[in-house]
Motif scaffolding. Structure first.
Motif, PDB file in Angstrom:
ATOM      1  N   GLU A 149       0.845  -1.196   0.000  1.00 26.61           N
ATOM      2  CA  GLU A 149       0.000   0.000   0.000  1.00 26.61           C
ATOM      3  C   GLU A 149       0.881   1.246   0.000  1.00 26.61           C
ATOM      4  O   GLU A 149       2.007   1.224   0.508  1.00 26.61           O
ATOM      5  CB  GLU A 149      -0.928   0.007   1.219  1.00 26.61           C
ATOM      6  CG  GLU A 149      -0.199   0.009   2.550  1.00 26.61           C
ATOM      7  CD  GLU A 149      -1.158   0.100   3.730  1.00 26.61           C
ATOM      8  OE1 GLU A 149      -2.247   0.662   3.569  1.00 26.61           O
ATOM      9  OE2 GLU A 149      -0.788  -0.386   4.814  1.00 26.61           O
ATOM     10  N   PRO A 150       0.374   2.335  -0.586  1.00 29.11           N
ATOM     11  CA  PRO A 150       1.176   3.563  -0.668  1.00 29.11           C
ATOM     12  C   PRO A 150       1.287   4.255   0.689  1.00 29.11           C
ATOM     13  O   PRO A 150       0.357   4.216   1.490  1.00 29.11           O
ATOM     14  CB  PRO A 150       0.391   4.425  -1.656  1.00 29.11           C
ATOM     15  CG  PRO A 150      -1.015   3.934  -1.569  1.00 29.11           C
ATOM     16  CD  PRO A 150      -0.934   2.475  -1.227  1.00 29.11           C
ATOM     17  N   PHE A 151       2.422   4.859   0.915  1.00 35.03           N
ATOM     18  CA  PHE A 151       2.656   5.618   2.148  1.00 35.03           C
ATOM     19  C   PHE A 151       2.918   7.078   1.830  1.00 35.03           C
ATOM     20  O   PHE A 151       3.448   7.409   0.777  1.00 35.03           O
ATOM     21  CB  PHE A 151       3.854   5.042   2.913  1.00 35.03           C
ATOM     22  CG  PHE A 151       3.447   3.970   3.881  1.00 35.03           C
ATOM     23  CD1 PHE A 151       2.966   2.757   3.427  1.00 35.03           C
ATOM     24  CD2 PHE A 151       3.549   4.185   5.256  1.00 35.03           C
ATOM     25  CE1 PHE A 151       2.572   1.768   4.316  1.00 35.03           C
ATOM     26  CE2 PHE A 151       3.168   3.202   6.158  1.00 35.03           C
ATOM     27  CZ  PHE A 151       2.677   1.996   5.693  1.00 35.03           C
ATOM     28  N   PHE A 152       2.547   7.916   2.744  1.00 31.90           N
ATOM     29  CA  PHE A 152       2.856   9.338   2.662  1.00 31.90           C
ATOM     30  C   PHE A 152       3.825   9.698   3.773  1.00 31.90           C
ATOM     31  O   PHE A 152       3.722   9.170   4.888  1.00 31.90           O
ATOM     32  CB  PHE A 152       1.580  10.171   2.877  1.00 31.90           C
ATOM     33  CG  PHE A 152       0.905  10.606   1.612  1.00 31.90           C
ATOM     34  CD1 PHE A 152       1.369  10.207   0.374  1.00 31.90           C
ATOM     35  CD2 PHE A 152      -0.209  11.441   1.668  1.00 31.90           C
ATOM     36  CE1 PHE A 152       0.747  10.621  -0.791  1.00 31.90           C
ATOM     37  CE2 PHE A 152      -0.845  11.862   0.503  1.00 31.90           C
ATOM     38  CZ  PHE A 152      -0.363  11.451  -0.718  1.00 31.90           C
ATOM     39  N   LYS A 153       4.731  10.580   3.435  1.00 25.38           N
ATOM     40  CA  LYS A 153       5.507  11.212   4.501  1.00 25.38           C
ATOM     41  C   LYS A 153       4.728  12.464   4.876  1.00 25.38           C
ATOM     42  O   LYS A 153       4.545  13.359   4.046  1.00 25.38           O
ATOM     43  CB  LYS A 153       6.900  11.583   3.991  1.00 25.38           C
ATOM     44  CG  LYS A 153       7.778  12.220   5.044  1.00 25.38           C
ATOM     45  CD  LYS A 153       9.116  12.607   4.451  1.00 25.38           C
ATOM     46  CE  LYS A 153       9.536  13.960   4.983  1.00 25.38           C
ATOM     47  NZ  LYS A 153      10.638  14.528   4.183  1.00 25.38           N
ATOM     48  N   VAL A 154       4.234  12.490   6.089  1.00 23.10           N
ATOM     49  CA  VAL A 154       3.363  13.575   6.513  1.00 23.10           C
ATOM     50  C   VAL A 154       4.094  14.439   7.536  1.00 23.10           C
ATOM     51  O   VAL A 154       4.616  13.924   8.528  1.00 23.10           O
ATOM     52  CB  VAL A 154       2.066  13.016   7.145  1.00 23.10           C
ATOM     53  CG1 VAL A 154       1.188  14.125   7.665  1.00 23.10           C
ATOM     54  CG2 VAL A 154       1.312  12.170   6.132  1.00 23.10           C
ATOM     55  N   SER A 155       4.176  15.733   7.274  1.00 21.81           N
ATOM     56  CA  SER A 155       4.777  16.662   8.236  1.00 21.81           C
ATOM     57  C   SER A 155       3.674  17.478   8.881  1.00 21.81           C
ATOM     58  O   SER A 155       2.874  18.093   8.184  1.00 21.81           O
ATOM     59  CB  SER A 155       5.746  17.608   7.542  1.00 21.81           C
ATOM     60  OG  SER A 155       6.664  16.871   6.780  1.00 21.81           O
ATOM     61  N   ILE A 156       3.665  17.452  10.187  1.00 18.67           N
ATOM     62  CA  ILE A 156       2.612  18.149  10.917  1.00 18.67           C
ATOM     63  C   ILE A 156       3.253  19.197  11.809  1.00 18.67           C
ATOM     64  O   ILE A 156       4.154  18.890  12.589  1.00 18.67           O
ATOM     65  CB  ILE A 156       1.801  17.151  11.771  1.00 18.67           C
ATOM     66  CG1 ILE A 156       1.115  16.134  10.856  1.00 18.67           C
ATOM     67  CG2 ILE A 156       0.785  17.879  12.629  1.00 18.67           C
ATOM     68  CD1 ILE A 156       0.671  14.876  11.554  1.00 18.67           C
ATOM     69  N   HIS A 157       2.785  20.428  11.662  1.00 10.25           N
ATOM     70  CA  HIS A 157       3.251  21.520  12.525  1.00 10.25           C
ATOM     71  C   HIS A 157       2.215  21.762  13.594  1.00 10.25           C
ATOM     72  O   HIS A 157       1.048  21.947  13.275  1.00 10.25           O
ATOM     73  CB  HIS A 157       3.395  22.796  11.718  1.00 10.25           C
ATOM     74  CG  HIS A 157       4.613  22.807  10.882  1.00 10.25           C
ATOM     75  ND1 HIS A 157       5.461  23.864  10.817  1.00 10.25           N
ATOM     76  CD2 HIS A 157       5.123  21.855  10.085  1.00 10.25           C
ATOM     77  CE1 HIS A 157       6.445  23.577   9.997  1.00 10.25           C
ATOM     78  NE2 HIS A 157       6.260  22.370   9.535  1.00 10.25           N
ATOM     79  N   VAL A 158       2.683  21.836  14.826  1.00 10.33           N
ATOM     80  CA  VAL A 158       1.684  21.933  15.873  1.00 10.33           C
ATOM     81  C   VAL A 158       2.312  22.607  17.095  1.00 10.33           C
ATOM     82  O   VAL A 158       3.511  22.461  17.340  1.00 10.33           O
ATOM     83  CB  VAL A 158       1.157  20.501  16.185  1.00 10.33           C
ATOM     84  CG1 VAL A 158       2.182  19.701  16.930  1.00 10.33           C
ATOM     85  CG2 VAL A 158      -0.166  20.521  16.885  1.00 10.33           C
ATOM     86  N   PRO A 159       1.538  23.363  17.843  1.00 12.43           N
ATOM     87  CA  PRO A 159       2.074  23.901  19.098  1.00 12.43           C
ATOM     88  C   PRO A 159       2.427  22.730  20.018  1.00 12.43           C
ATOM     89  O   PRO A 159       1.745  21.701  20.002  1.00 12.43           O
ATOM     90  CB  PRO A 159       0.906  24.706  19.669  1.00 12.43           C
ATOM     91  CG  PRO A 159       0.033  25.011  18.500  1.00 12.43           C
ATOM     92  CD  PRO A 159       0.186  23.861  17.559  1.00 12.43           C
ATOM     93  N   SER A 160       3.461  22.901  20.832  1.00  7.41           N
ATOM     94  CA  SER A 160       3.993  21.761  21.581  1.00  7.41           C
ATOM     95  C   SER A 160       2.963  21.114  22.507  1.00  7.41           C
ATOM     96  O   SER A 160       3.035  19.927  22.786  1.00  7.41           O
ATOM     97  CB  SER A 160       5.240  22.166  22.363  1.00  7.41           C
ATOM     98  OG  SER A 160       5.032  23.418  22.961  1.00  7.41           O
TER      99      SER A 160
END
Lengths: 383, 601
Positions: free
Chosen positions: B406-417
């Protein structure tokens, strides 16, 4: 053209919490009997030129509580209505809706003398708890007495009932019906309690505070009522109406057959076909009594209008006609609207026929009574 | 004679949605006099109704502006717009490749978002000069120092010369334009007489002219009448019309090095104009392609079916029309036992899918049933062949399958700590594997996960937003295929398998998904005249059952003269509601049911 007249009387002694009709609670002595009759007559006069060519088949005084109206004033309106029409059917039906709190023998006699030949009495229940739940002002003995008084003076009397109250089981309702049948009424309306927005019940329901019967209880009661009334010789001739053969409400049958009707009085609705377009126009007059009294007799009293296309009328013919035992006459619909009802509905008709819900028998399309509990689904399918 | 290259500046605007890109573009147009008051139309560059409603740009445009700078010289500025969503990542990279500089617009009250960052990286990869602009300084919450620190720390960009601005108030426009002129380098070129090389930045369909191509000339000159060749598609055309937007379309005699504009060449469809392709002269062909070309492939698929079978031809026609202007949209006929004839459509991502569905319904007035989105699984069969499967119901018999990727994504998430825990939990639930956690600043974290695309499709973004009170922003890119134990969960309604409800899920989650789906469907399938049984099955074994009880009372109690219109309208409305349902056997199933899998808690 056969035409009915509906006259609305917008006052009650008290507004019931489930009622979404155009009615206003008022003290007995505050009803403007003569002024209101005058206003209705002005409206009749305003509409009169369309009536000369028509035949009057029924008049229905609804409300509100028209039995509160001074019978003399009601009679004045009735005789003006009958004389406004070119022809009056020899079997003219004149019904007045009554509440037990405003119907005794003298009142019934006065109404008969005014020309009324049928009374419809708002019994609603013969169980004290349920009467209280419904906010009614009468108790069971008063209701039965009103019915007896009506029967003593007039040949045709109907009792209005409601079911679907919390905790009400089918046998409870059947025993109420048995008791009412002892009075000799030949017509019973049995309405499932319906919660309408804009009413006290609607508000309670929105807040989740209105107890109601379960769907199963509704359905069982509906079916039990049919069995009970049938065993007393009454036919279930419309979803909520039962009558001995010949005692059906002609006024209502006229609605369900898509007939023309004139509305008079505050908030009354009228609907007249337009032979040129095969459509129809419907209107409602000003609902608030004060506004109605002020504007009656002018065009300004008309608060709302709607132009119905032939297709709209066909959908109404289905919605109304399929409620009845007699069903929808395809030839009548074609004559009224120029539309062949079955065209474009072949698939839905085939589907519903295959399930044994709908029967097309020559000219007549019917929903078999055992499927009336699913009527809305069937009708919308055919829309 | 072409415009001197040293007086050309090509730039774009990088901004997160809502950070004010469109307003800034409008102000720049006004400031340079390109848009008179009379022509002013809020957010000029977003010209599709849908884009404006959603506040996102789908199609790129470019606008030529003239600006006389403080040094007295008249410059030609080309503002090249970029699509504003991750689904269009590749298109963004090509738009940026057509520029030498970019304005990085950061909301002074919000700070850097993941999407901004992704585009900044794209810009840096393309060696663009980046000019930070801190927008919305008129807002009470604006904190320029904080945003400056953040940009410096997160992106490593010198912000000593960042420009404070308010596009809404028109503050900072002159400073921005002066910075573009001074800091963005002029285009590099082999000259106006070199063999033509132009980058195809975007394309769109014009009913009279065919596909139109937006290009940026690198070397040489293009004119009406030039016979051209596209190096990737090898197609040859003759330029019939050449023009620029300034901002309204205007014909021009030639486009020289460094300039951006559009041409028509009787190109049949936008699929013949591949974004990133190199356009050269037929007679004097350039040998070297411009770098960065990629074939765009759809990532997300769903079935689209008309609720009324008779609408099928109209749906086909609508898809054909949409495809004229949308080269990324793919479709092929599909037959579902449950839903009848329809189409399997491919999209770049979720947003693209939503946009297409919405346009089909809105612009073409179609009533549609769409199935839950799916990804492309690589199914390796025992005979050694690989079968790409983008429709769960087409998964071969399990005994024939060796393994599935199955395909994978590299996901970058920006979030307050403060929300790191919630995000980690979500990613772990979605079978993610952690790649990195970086502190961008004291209170902002970048979390990088490899996640199965199938899990990202299923409501991931909404969950992320709610888990982080809306503070998270996300960017993703494809990160290859991985083998996993996947199985198909089937749903049965009254004993009949509804192929359009099947889903491919991880074996360990299959029970849970099956039960959840049955439960959700019980709530979604309306009560009907007859009892409805809903079952979930894996490989023929029933794992869950729910019952929708029969509706025993469906009848209007009262219907008399005063109330006929209202009752008729109520029933008409019910009818309209049913139009949005699909009859599977004798059971009416609403559209919502086909997306129930997205909503399993």
């Amino acid at each position: 053209m056969l035409t009915s007249v509906y006259v609305h009387f917008p006052w009650c002694l008290k507004k019931c919490p489930y009622c979404d009709f155009n009615s206003y609670g008022t003290a007995r002595q505050d009803v403007p009997h003569a002024a209101y009759a005058d206003a209705v007559l002005r409206e009749l006069e305003f509409r009169s030129e369309t009536l000369a060519e028509r035949t009057l088949v029924s008049v229905f005084f609804g409300g509100g509580t028209p039995s509160l109206w001074d019978p003399e004033q009601l009679g004045r309106v009735l005789s003006a209505v009958t004389s406004a029409f070119g022809t009056v059917s020899p079997s003219l039906e004149v019904t007045v809706e009554c509440n037990p709190t405003s119907l005794d023998r003298a009142r019934a006699a006065a109404l008969r003398e005014a020309g009324v030949n049928r009374l419809s009495v708002g019994v609603q229940s013969l169980d004290e708890t349920r009467l209280r739940f419904l906010g009614r002002l009468h108790d069971a003995p008063l209701a039965l007495e009103a019915l007896r008084a009506a029967r003593a003076e007039l040949p045709r009397v109907s009792a209005d009932f409601m079911f679907g109250m919390p905790g009400q089981k089918a046998p409870d309702f059947v025993s109420e019906l048995e008791r009412v049948l002892e009075t000799g009424v030949d017509h019973v309306s049995a309405y499932a309690l319906t919660v309408e927005s804009g009413t006290q019940f609607g508000e309670l329901h929105r807040k989740g505070r209105l107890p109601l019967a379960t769907d199963d209880d509704y359905a069982e009661t509906f079916l039990a009522a049919r069995r009970c009334l049938a065993s007393h010789g009454m036919r279930h001739y419309e979803v909520s109406n039962h009558a001995r053969p010949g005692e059906e409400a002609r006024h209502n049958l006229h609605y369900w057959r898509g007939g023309d009707y004139l509305g008079l009085g505050a908030g009354a609705v009228g609907c007249l076909a337009d032979p040129a377009t095969l459509g129809a126009s419907r209107w409602r007059s000003e609902s608030h009594p004060a506004h109605y009294l002020e504007r009656s007799g002018t065009k300004a009293v008309q608060a709302w209008t709607e132009a119905l296309s032939p297709e709209d009328r066909v959908r109404e013919a289905l919605m109304l006609g399929l409620r009845t035992l007699e069903g929808v006459s395809l030839s009548r619909v074609a004559q009224q609207t120029g539309v062949t009802l079955t065209r474009g509905r072949e698939q839905a008709l085939a589907r519903r026929t295959a399930r044994g819900e709908v029967l097309l028998d020559g000219d007549v399309l019917r929903v078999l009574p055992e499927h009336w509990l699913a009527l809305d689904a069937i009708v919308t399918d055919l829309f | 004679m072409t415009f001197p290259v040293e007086r050309i500046r090509n730039f774009s605007i990088i901004a997160h949605i809502d950070h004010g890109k469109s307003t800034l573009a409008d102000r720049i147009l006004e400031f340079t006099g390109a848009l008179s008051d009379r022509e002013k139309q809020a957010q000029f560059l977003d010209n599709m109704e849908l884009e404006r409603e959603r506040g996102i740009t789908i199609k790129a445009q470019s606008v030529r502006l003239e600006y006389r700078a403080d040094d007295g010289i008249l410059y030609e500025l080309n503002l090249i717009d970029t699509p504003g969503h991750v689904d269009f990542n590749y298109e963004v990279s090509r738009s940026l490749a057509a520029c030498e500089g970019a304005l990085l617009v950061v909301d002074a009250s919000q700070g850097v978002e993941a999407q901004t960052l992704a585009n900044v990286y794209l810009a840096l990869e393309n060696n663009l000069e980046i000019i930070p602009v801190f927008n919305k300084i008129d807002l009470p919450g604006a904190d320029i120092d904080r945003v400056r620190r953040e940009v410096e720390e997160v992106i490593g960009l010198d912000c000593s010369e960042a420009i404070p601005a308010s596009a809404k108030e028109g503050i900072g426009m002159k400073e921005i334009l002066e910075a573009v002129v001074k800091r963005v380098p002029p285009p590099k070129t082999a000259g106006a007489d070199a063999p033509l090389r132009a980058l195809l930045v975007d394309s769109w369909y014009d009913a009279y002219r065919g596909a139109m191509a937006l290009i940026r000339v690198v070397d040489g000159t293009i004119r009406p009448g030039t016979k051209i060749k596209m190096l990737a598609t090898r197609a040859e055309y003759e330029v019939t019309e050449l023009g620029v937007f300034a901002p309204f379309a205007r014909a021009i005699p030639e486009l020289g090095p460094g300039e951006a504009g559009f041409f028509a060449a009787a190109i049949r469809t936008v699929r013949d104009c591949k974004v990133g392709d190199t356009i050269t002269e037929l007679r004097r062909q350039a040998t070297e392609r411009l770098p960065g070309f990629r074939e765009v492939k759809p990532m997300v698929f769903c079935g689209i079916f008309p609720t009324e079978p008779s609408e099928y031809p109209n749906l086909r026609e609508a898809l054909e029309k949409l495809q004229l202007n949308d080269s990324a949209l793919t479709w092929e006929p599909e037959t579902s036992e449950a839903l009848g004839f329809g189409f399997r459509c491919g999209f770049l991502g979720m947003l693209h899918m939503e946009i297409v569905q919405e346009r089909l319904e809105r612009e073409y007035d179609l009533d549609l049933i769409t199935t839950a989105p799916s990804v492309v699984y690589h199914v390796y069969q025992n005979d050694g062949t690989m079968l790409p499967v983008e429709n769960p119901s087409r998964l071969p018999d399990p005994v024939k399958i060796d393994h599935i990727e199955e395909p994978f994504f590299k996901v970058s998430i920006h979030v307050p700590s403060a929300y790191v825990g919630a995000v980690l939990k979500l990613c772990e639930e979605r079978r993610g594997s952690q790649r990195a956690i970086q502190y961008a600043s004291q209170d902002r974290v970048i979390i990088v996960y490899d996640l199965p695309l199938g899990e990202v499709l299923f409501d991931f973004f909404d969950r992320l937003k709610s888990a982080t009170k809306g503070y998270a922003s996300m960017d993703y890119e494809l990160a290859g295929y991985q083998t996993n134990p996947l199985v198909r969960v089937d749903m049965l309604i009254n004993g009949e398998k509804v192929d359009a409800l099947s889903a491919i899920v991880h074996r360990e989650k299959a029970q849970y998904v099956g039960r959840g789906l049955a439960d959700k469907l019980r709530g979604i399938v309306p009560r009907q005249q007859y009892e409805v049984a809903i079952q979930a099955a894996i490989g023929g074994k029933i794992i869950a059952r729910e019952t929708v009880r029969a509706l025993r009372k469906d009848v209007t109690a009262k219907c008399y003269g005063g109330d006929i219109s209202r009752k008729r309208k109520l029933l008409e409305k019910q009818k309209e509601g049913k139009r949005r349902m699909k009859a599977v056997g004798s059971v009416e199933i609403p559209q919502e049911a086909f997306h129930a899998i997205l909503k399993i808690e």
